[in-house]
Motif scaffolding. Structure first.
Motif, short mmCIF file in Angstrom:
data_model
loop_
_atom_site.label_atom_id
_atom_site.label_comp_id
_atom_site.label_asym_id
_atom_site.label_seq_id
_atom_site.Cartn_x
_atom_site.Cartn_y
_atom_site.Cartn_z
N ALA A 196 6.46 99.18 18.49
CA ALA A 196 7.38 98.77 19.54
C ALA A 196 8.33 97.69 19.04
O ALA A 196 8.01 96.94 18.11
CB ALA A 196 6.60 98.24 20.74
N ASP A 197 9.48 97.63 19.67
CA ASP A 197 10.47 96.56 19.43
C ASP A 197 10.70 96.29 17.95
O ASP A 197 10.57 95.17 17.47
CB ASP A 197 10.05 95.28 20.16
N ASN A 210 8.54 102.17 25.56
CA ASN A 210 8.26 101.25 24.46
C ASN A 210 6.76 100.94 24.37
O ASN A 210 6.17 100.94 23.29
CB ASN A 210 9.09 99.98 24.64
N GLU A 211 6.14 100.70 25.52
CA GLU A 211 4.70 100.44 25.55
C GLU A 211 3.91 101.66 25.11
O GLU A 211 2.92 101.54 24.37
CB GLU A 211 4.30 100.00 26.95
N PHE A 261 12.08 101.52 19.02
CA PHE A 261 10.72 101.69 18.51
C PHE A 261 10.73 102.70 17.38
O PHE A 261 11.70 103.43 17.18
CB PHE A 261 9.77 102.13 19.64
N ALA A 307 3.94 102.03 21.31
CA ALA A 307 3.01 101.10 20.65
C ALA A 307 1.56 101.54 20.82
O ALA A 307 0.75 101.40 19.90
CB ALA A 307 3.20 99.69 21.19
#
Length: 133
Positions: free
Chosen positions: A98-99, A88-89, A114, A92
């Motif tokens: 992300a998220d 996820n990081e 994501f 981004a």
């Protein structure tokens, strides 16, 4: 021959998308890549084919979904909660978002969604198989 799932995704910037998918854990397959597309390997059974919009038009004349819409979400299972968070990081940090949905943490399962640079939705998930997953 192993049955393989090839997922074709239209992309605006092939180089940026290739770098994005490498950053989240895919491996390029140069044998199936060229100036119109890049084959990105998840494992021996799943490959994502990133194709330019011009190449995509040779597959179908159907319109692309409008920006911000979703027709499907693809899910990738990972080995740990830390791997879900890291993916996820990485998404981004490499041009994705992300998220895009609220994180779901059920204790025995963690899911974080994501979007890639073109808005294609993915879910990174981990399940404790011994807990029923």
């Amino acid at each position: 021959m192993t049955r393989t799932l090839f997922i074709s995704l239209p992309v605006r910037d092939l180089a940026a998308s290739t770098a994005f998918y490498q950053a989240i854990g895919f491996t390029p397959n140069p044998a199936l890549s060229n100036a119109e597309g890049a084959a990105m390997v998840w494992n021996e059974a799943v490959q994502v084919m990133l194709v330019t919009l011009a190449k995509w038009r040779t597959f179908t004349q159907r319109p692309l979904p409008p920006a911000g819409s979703a027709g499907l979400m693809l899910s990738l299972s990972l080995d740990s909660r830390a791997a879900v968070n890291a993916m996820n990081e990485a998404a981004a940090a490499h041009g994705g978002q992300a998220d895009v949905n609220p994180m779901e943490d059920l204790g025995f399962m963690l899911t974080r969604d994501f979007a890639d640079p073109d808005g294609h939705l993915w879910a990174a998930l981990w399940m404790d198989r011994q807990a029923g997953g």
